[in-house]
Design a protein around this motif. Sequence first.
Motif, short mmCIF file in Angstrom:
data_model
loop_
_atom_site.label_atom_id
_atom_site.label_comp_id
_atom_site.label_asym_id
_atom_site.label_seq_id
_atom_site.Cartn_x
_atom_site.Cartn_y
_atom_site.Cartn_z
N ILE A 4 0.85 -1.18 0.00
CA ILE A 4 0.00 0.00 0.00
C ILE A 4 0.89 1.23 0.00
CG2 ILE A 4 -0.21 0.01 2.53
CD1 ILE A 4 -3.10 1.09 2.12
N LEU A 5 0.48 2.25 -0.71
CA LEU A 5 1.16 3.54 -0.71
C LEU A 5 0.26 4.53 0.01
CD1 LEU A 5 3.36 5.54 -1.62
CD2 LEU A 5 2.08 5.79 -3.77
N VAL A 6 0.78 5.13 1.07
CA VAL A 6 0.04 6.12 1.84
C VAL A 6 0.62 7.49 1.50
CG1 VAL A 6 -0.65 6.89 4.14
CG2 VAL A 6 -0.33 4.45 3.69
N ILE A 7 -0.26 8.39 1.08
CA ILE A 7 0.13 9.75 0.74
C ILE A 7 -0.44 10.69 1.79
CG2 ILE A 7 0.01 11.58 -1.01
CD1 ILE A 7 1.32 9.15 -2.17
N GLY A 8 0.42 11.48 2.42
CA GLY A 8 -0.02 12.45 3.41
C GLY A 8 0.33 12.04 4.82
N GLY A 9 0.33 13.02 5.70
CA GLY A 9 0.66 12.78 7.10
C GLY A 9 2.16 12.82 7.32
N ASP A 10 2.60 13.51 8.36
CA ASP A 10 4.03 13.56 8.67
C ASP A 10 4.52 12.23 9.20
OD1 ASP A 10 4.17 16.24 7.93
OD2 ASP A 10 3.65 16.92 9.95
N ARG A 11 3.73 11.64 10.08
CA ARG A 11 4.06 10.34 10.66
C ARG A 11 2.82 9.47 10.59
NH1 ARG A 11 4.11 11.77 15.85
NH2 ARG A 11 3.74 13.91 15.34
N LEU A 12 3.02 8.18 10.47
CA LEU A 12 1.87 7.28 10.40
C LEU A 12 1.53 6.66 11.75
CD1 LEU A 12 2.42 5.46 7.00
CD2 LEU A 12 1.01 7.46 7.51
N GLY A 13 2.50 6.51 12.63
CA GLY A 13 2.24 5.95 13.96
C GLY A 13 1.54 4.61 13.90
N ASN A 14 0.39 4.50 14.59
CA ASN A 14 -0.36 3.23 14.67
C ASN A 14 -1.00 2.83 13.35
OD1 ASN A 14 0.24 2.99 17.37
ND2 ASN A 14 -1.62 4.02 18.04
N ASP A 21 -2.09 -5.30 10.00
CA ASP A 21 -3.13 -6.21 10.51
C ASP A 21 -4.17 -6.51 9.43
OD1 ASP A 21 -1.87 -6.28 12.95
OD2 ASP A 21 -3.29 -4.91 13.94
N ARG A 22 -4.36 -5.57 8.48
CA ARG A 22 -5.33 -5.75 7.40
C ARG A 22 -4.72 -6.47 6.21
NH1 ARG A 22 -10.07 -5.68 7.38
NH2 ARG A 22 -10.68 -3.99 6.05
N GLY A 23 -3.46 -6.94 6.33
CA GLY A 23 -2.86 -7.78 5.30
C GLY A 23 -1.83 -7.12 4.40
N PHE A 24 -1.49 -5.89 4.66
CA PHE A 24 -0.48 -5.22 3.83
C PHE A 24 0.90 -5.50 4.42
CE2 PHE A 24 -4.33 -2.74 3.07
CZ PHE A 24 -4.36 -2.78 1.69
N ARG A 25 1.73 -6.20 3.67
CA ARG A 25 3.07 -6.54 4.15
C ARG A 25 4.01 -5.35 4.05
NH1 ARG A 25 2.82 -11.04 0.46
NH2 ARG A 25 1.22 -12.36 1.33
N GLU A 26 3.85 -4.55 2.99
CA GLU A 26 4.71 -3.39 2.80
C GLU A 26 3.86 -2.13 2.80
OE1 GLU A 26 7.77 -3.46 -0.21
OE2 GLU A 26 7.46 -5.61 -0.44
N VAL A 27 4.28 -1.17 3.60
CA VAL A 27 3.59 0.12 3.68
C VAL A 27 4.59 1.19 3.25
CG1 VAL A 27 2.41 1.77 5.18
CG2 VAL A 27 2.14 -0.69 5.58
N HIS A 28 4.36 1.79 2.10
CA HIS A 28 5.19 2.89 1.60
C HIS A 28 4.50 4.19 1.98
CE1 HIS A 28 7.57 0.08 -0.81
NE2 HIS A 28 6.41 -0.49 -1.11
N HIS A 29 5.30 5.20 2.34
CA HIS A 29 4.72 6.45 2.81
C HIS A 29 5.40 7.65 2.17
CE1 HIS A 29 4.35 9.67 6.10
NE2 HIS A 29 3.18 9.59 5.51
N VAL A 30 4.60 8.60 1.69
CA VAL A 30 5.08 9.88 1.18
C VAL A 30 4.33 10.95 1.95
CG1 VAL A 30 5.19 11.39 -0.84
CG2 VAL A 30 5.49 8.92 -1.12
N THR A 31 5.06 11.86 2.59
CA THR A 31 4.39 12.86 3.43
C THR A 31 3.49 13.78 2.61
OG1 THR A 31 6.25 14.38 3.31
CG2 THR A 31 6.19 12.86 5.18
N GLY A 32 3.97 14.28 1.49
CA GLY A 32 3.12 15.07 0.61
C GLY A 32 2.64 16.39 1.16
N ARG A 33 3.33 16.96 2.13
CA ARG A 33 2.87 18.22 2.74
C ARG A 33 3.51 19.45 2.12
NH1 ARG A 33 0.46 18.10 8.44
NH2 ARG A 33 1.17 20.22 8.34
N LYS A 34 4.68 19.30 1.53
CA LYS A 34 5.35 20.47 0.95
C LYS A 34 4.60 20.93 -0.29
CE LYS A 34 9.93 19.14 2.53
NZ LYS A 34 11.27 18.76 2.13
#
Length: 93
Positions: A4-14, A21-34
């Motif tokens: 899954i690719l998550v766009i937004g948020g400075d930190r993802l935390g929980n 827990d929902r089955g995503f083995r890899e979580v990619h994150h881009v803050t996207g705030r700038k």
Amino acid sequence: MSQILVIGGDRLGNIVNLLQDRGFREVHHVTGRKSSQTSVKIPAGTDLILVLTDFVNHNLAKTVKCQAKERELPILFCKRSCAAIEKVLVTPA
């Protein structure tokens, strides 16, 4: 689903734990705030894109939406909270 690719948020935390827990083995994150950030490379093998609407540059969200449509990837939009994310993951589009 495994990526899954998550766009937004400075930190993802929980949120990372929730997605795993929902089955995503890899979580990619881009803050996207700038405001200067208007593009992102969607990693190969991405199964779903999640845009956190309250913590994202609007131009980036629009660009990612177009890329997802071109690649026929599902994209979900919600606020940055575990409850909101859980709701969009369960509710069919």
